[in-house]
Design a protein around this motif. Structure first.
Motif, PDB file in Angstrom:
ATOM      1  N   GLN A   9       0.837  -1.201   0.000  1.00 38.78           N
ATOM      2  CA  GLN A   9       0.000   0.000   0.000  1.00 38.78           C
ATOM      3  C   GLN A   9       0.876   1.257   0.000  1.00 38.78           C
ATOM      4  O   GLN A   9       0.549   2.237  -0.659  1.00 38.78           O
ATOM      5  CB  GLN A   9      -0.947   0.000   1.214  1.00 38.78           C
ATOM      6  CG  GLN A   9      -1.934   1.149   1.213  1.00 38.78           C
ATOM      7  CD  GLN A   9      -2.847   1.174  -0.017  1.00 38.78           C
ATOM      8  OE1 GLN A   9      -3.147   0.147  -0.615  1.00 38.78           O
ATOM      9  NE2 GLN A   9      -3.278   2.352  -0.411  1.00 38.78           N
ATOM     10  N   GLU A  10       1.989   1.200   0.691  1.00 36.21           N
ATOM     11  CA  GLU A  10       2.905   2.348   0.724  1.00 36.21           C
ATOM     12  C   GLU A  10       3.458   2.639  -0.670  1.00 36.21           C
ATOM     13  O   GLU A  10       3.552   3.793  -1.081  1.00 36.21           O
ATOM     14  CB  GLU A  10       4.060   2.090   1.711  1.00 36.21           C
ATOM     15  CG  GLU A  10       3.639   1.999   3.156  1.00 36.21           C
ATOM     16  CD  GLU A  10       3.050   0.640   3.547  1.00 36.21           C
ATOM     17  OE1 GLU A  10       3.343  -0.384   2.877  1.00 36.21           O
ATOM     18  OE2 GLU A  10       2.272   0.616   4.520  1.00 36.21           O
ATOM     19  N   ARG A  11       3.798   1.583  -1.392  1.00 35.73           N
ATOM     20  CA  ARG A  11       4.330   1.753  -2.759  1.00 35.73           C
ATOM     21  C   ARG A  11       3.260   2.306  -3.690  1.00 35.73           C
ATOM     22  O   ARG A  11       3.538   3.144  -4.539  1.00 35.73           O
ATOM     23  CB  ARG A  11       4.870   0.405  -3.272  1.00 35.73           C
ATOM     24  CG  ARG A  11       5.509   0.493  -4.634  1.00 35.73           C
ATOM     25  CD  ARG A  11       6.788   1.309  -4.621  1.00 35.73           C
ATOM     26  NE  ARG A  11       7.322   1.355  -5.955  1.00 35.73           N
ATOM     27  CZ  ARG A  11       7.637   2.470  -6.598  1.00 35.73           C
ATOM     28  NH1 ARG A  11       7.511   3.628  -6.016  1.00 35.73           N
ATOM     29  NH2 ARG A  11       8.100   2.431  -7.821  1.00 35.73           N
ATOM     30  N   ARG A  12       2.009   1.838  -3.513  1.00 43.30           N
ATOM     31  CA  ARG A  12       0.904   2.356  -4.323  1.00 43.30           C
ATOM     32  C   ARG A  12       0.714   3.852  -4.088  1.00 43.30           C
ATOM     33  O   ARG A  12       0.559   4.620  -5.039  1.00 43.30           O
ATOM     34  CB  ARG A  12      -0.401   1.628  -3.992  1.00 43.30           C
ATOM     35  CG  ARG A  12      -0.486   0.244  -4.519  1.00 43.30           C
ATOM     36  CD  ARG A  12      -1.822  -0.393  -4.118  1.00 43.30           C
ATOM     37  NE  ARG A  12      -1.813  -1.806  -4.354  1.00 43.30           N
ATOM     38  CZ  ARG A  12      -2.034  -2.373  -5.528  1.00 43.30           C
ATOM     39  NH1 ARG A  12      -2.299  -1.638  -6.577  1.00 43.30           N
ATOM     40  NH2 ARG A  12      -1.990  -3.682  -5.664  1.00 43.30           N
ATOM     41  N   VAL A  13       0.716   4.246  -2.824  1.00 44.01           N
ATOM     42  CA  VAL A  13       0.520   5.665  -2.485  1.00 44.01           C
ATOM     43  C   VAL A  13       1.675   6.496  -3.034  1.00 44.01           C
ATOM     44  O   VAL A  13       1.464   7.578  -3.607  1.00 44.01           O
ATOM     45  CB  VAL A  13       0.372   5.853  -0.954  1.00 44.01           C
ATOM     46  CG1 VAL A  13       0.431   7.325  -0.563  1.00 44.01           C
ATOM     47  CG2 VAL A  13      -0.925   5.217  -0.468  1.00 44.01           C
ATOM     48  N   GLU A  14       2.884   5.992  -2.901  1.00 43.86           N
ATOM     49  CA  GLU A  14       4.070   6.677  -3.446  1.00 43.86           C
ATOM     50  C   GLU A  14       3.934   6.875  -4.956  1.00 43.86           C
ATOM     51  O   GLU A  14       4.198   7.957  -5.482  1.00 43.86           O
ATOM     52  CB  GLU A  14       5.304   5.837  -3.109  1.00 43.86           C
ATOM     53  CG  GLU A  14       6.610   6.413  -3.572  1.00 43.86           C
ATOM     54  CD  GLU A  14       7.755   5.454  -3.243  1.00 43.86           C
ATOM     55  OE1 GLU A  14       8.484   5.064  -4.188  1.00 43.86           O
ATOM     56  OE2 GLU A  14       7.917   5.104  -2.061  1.00 43.86           O
ATOM     57  N   MET A  15       3.500   5.824  -5.656  1.00 45.52           N
ATOM     58  CA  MET A  15       3.328   5.897  -7.111  1.00 45.52           C
ATOM     59  C   MET A  15       2.192   6.844  -7.471  1.00 45.52           C
ATOM     60  O   MET A  15       2.313   7.632  -8.414  1.00 45.52           O
ATOM     61  CB  MET A  15       3.093   4.504  -7.689  1.00 45.52           C
ATOM     62  CG  MET A  15       2.990   4.485  -9.203  1.00 45.52           C
ATOM     63  SD  MET A  15       4.448   5.102 -10.086  1.00 45.52           S
ATOM     64  CE  MET A  15       5.595   3.775  -9.846  1.00 45.52           C
ATOM     65  N   ASP A  16       1.077   6.787  -6.737  1.00 44.65           N
ATOM     66  CA  ASP A  16      -0.044   7.706  -6.992  1.00 44.65           C
ATOM     67  C   ASP A  16       0.400   9.156  -6.865  1.00 44.65           C
ATOM     68  O   ASP A  16       0.045   9.995  -7.701  1.00 44.65           O
ATOM     69  CB  ASP A  16      -1.202   7.434  -6.024  1.00 44.65           C
ATOM     70  CG  ASP A  16      -1.984   6.185  -6.357  1.00 44.65           C
ATOM     71  OD1 ASP A  16      -1.884   5.702  -7.509  1.00 44.65           O
ATOM     72  OD2 ASP A  16      -2.703   5.686  -5.465  1.00 44.65           O
ATOM     73  N   LYS A  17       1.162   9.463  -5.833  1.00 43.40           N
ATOM     74  CA  LYS A  17       1.649  10.838  -5.633  1.00 43.40           C
ATOM     75  C   LYS A  17       2.589  11.261  -6.759  1.00 43.40           C
ATOM     76  O   LYS A  17       2.520  12.388  -7.245  1.00 43.40           O
ATOM     77  CB  LYS A  17       2.353  10.961  -4.283  1.00 43.40           C
ATOM     78  CG  LYS A  17       1.403  10.916  -3.111  1.00 43.40           C
ATOM     79  CD  LYS A  17       2.158  11.019  -1.789  1.00 43.40           C
ATOM     80  CE  LYS A  17       1.205  10.985  -0.615  1.00 43.40           C
ATOM     81  NZ  LYS A  17       1.929  11.062   0.676  1.00 43.40           N
ATOM     82  N   SER A  18       3.432  10.340  -7.166  1.00 44.41           N
ATOM     83  CA  SER A  18       4.382  10.627  -8.237  1.00 44.41           C
ATOM     84  C   SER A  18       3.657  10.885  -9.560  1.00 44.41           C
ATOM     85  O   SER A  18       3.979  11.834 -10.291  1.00 44.41           O
ATOM     86  CB  SER A  18       5.351   9.454  -8.368  1.00 44.41           C
ATOM     87  OG  SER A  18       6.282   9.693  -9.371  1.00 44.41           O
ATOM     88  N   VAL A  19       2.663  10.054  -9.872  1.00 45.76           N
ATOM     89  CA  VAL A  19       1.893  10.232 -11.107  1.00 45.76           C
ATOM     90  C   VAL A  19       1.053  11.503 -11.034  1.00 45.76           C
ATOM     91  O   VAL A  19       0.930  12.225 -12.028  1.00 45.76           O
ATOM     92  CB  VAL A  19       1.035   8.981 -11.407  1.00 45.76           C
ATOM     93  CG1 VAL A  19       0.013   9.261 -12.499  1.00 45.76           C
ATOM     94  CG2 VAL A  19       1.935   7.828 -11.810  1.00 45.76           C
ATOM     95  N   ALA A  20       0.504  11.816  -9.860  1.00 44.59           N
ATOM     96  CA  ALA A  20      -0.266  13.053  -9.704  1.00 44.59           C
ATOM     97  C   ALA A  20       0.612  14.274  -9.983  1.00 44.59           C
ATOM     98  O   ALA A  20       0.182  15.220 -10.662  1.00 44.59           O
ATOM     99  CB  ALA A  20      -0.855  13.131  -8.294  1.00 44.59           C
ATOM    100  N   LYS A  21       1.828  14.242  -9.494  1.00 46.70           N
ATOM    101  CA  LYS A  21       2.768  15.342  -9.746  1.00 46.70           C
ATOM    102  C   LYS A  21       3.076  15.447 -11.244  1.00 46.70           C
ATOM    103  O   LYS A  21       3.108  16.548 -11.811  1.00 46.70           O
ATOM    104  CB  LYS A  21       4.051  15.107  -8.943  1.00 46.70           C
ATOM    105  CG  LYS A  21       5.044  16.220  -9.042  1.00 46.70           C
ATOM    106  CD  LYS A  21       6.252  15.948  -8.148  1.00 46.70           C
ATOM    107  CE  LYS A  21       7.273  17.055  -8.280  1.00 46.70           C
ATOM    108  NZ  LYS A  21       8.448  16.828  -7.438  1.00 46.70           N
ATOM    109  N   LEU A  22       3.282  14.305 -11.882  1.00 49.13           N
ATOM    110  CA  LEU A  22       3.551  14.277 -13.322  1.00 49.13           C
ATOM    111  C   LEU A  22       2.358  14.819 -14.100  1.00 49.13           C
ATOM    112  O   LEU A  22       2.523  15.657 -14.995  1.00 49.13           O
ATOM    113  CB  LEU A  22       3.881  12.852 -13.763  1.00 49.13           C
ATOM    114  CG  LEU A  22       4.066  12.610 -15.257  1.00 49.13           C
ATOM    115  CD1 LEU A  22       5.225  13.442 -15.813  1.00 49.13           C
ATOM    116  CD2 LEU A  22       4.290  11.121 -15.525  1.00 49.13           C
TER     117      LEU A  22
END
Length: 145
Positions: free
Chosen positions: A65-78
């Protein structure tokens, strides 16, 4: 006569929708051109994580779940950068003509991101492995009837 009318109507509708399509296409191209290879892989990974959340696929991928949230934040920034900086003029023009422009453009970007992964030889080999098990004779028999 009916065929001529139908063809004319189709041609007219294409001409009338061409500007809207052009704006969405321009926006899609802007998004794709604004991504580097690392970002395309990032988007493909994000899509993979999303698909891995499906109940039938969940056990095949161990994504925390931590990796998913990290990826979601990264994609949101992109996404924010793409929409507000790199392609802001294109998104405004496209949205004026097609309320689904963002969805359509990101579908195209998703395809571009997946092409980035599919270009890898290991992925290509894996995708084609099923061919070793296809019953070629059964398929060939379809064309000899």
């Amino acid at each position: 006569m009916k065929k001529v009318f139908t063809a004319a109507a189709l041609a007219l509708s294409c001409v009338l929708t061409a500007p809207a399509q052009a704006n969405v296409n321009d926006f899609s191209i802007c998004l794709a051109d604004s991504l580097n290879g690392k970002e395309r892989k990032q988007l493909a990974t994000w899509v993979f994580y999303a698909m891995a959340a499906h109940p039938e696929l969940k056990e095949l991928a161990n994504v925390s779940q931590e990796r998913r949230v990290e990826m979601d934040k990264s994609v949101a920034k992109l996404m924010t950068r793409l929409l507000t900086e790199d392609c802001s003029e294109h998104v405004v023009a496209a949205m004026h003509q097609d309320p689904l422009a963002i969805q359509r453009a990101f579908e195209f970007v998703g395809q571009v991101a997946m092409q980035e992964l599919l270009a890898d030889q290991a992925v290509t080999n894996s995708i084609s492995n099923y061919a070793h098990y296809v019953d070629q004779e059964a398929i060939a028999s379809l064309f000899t009837k």
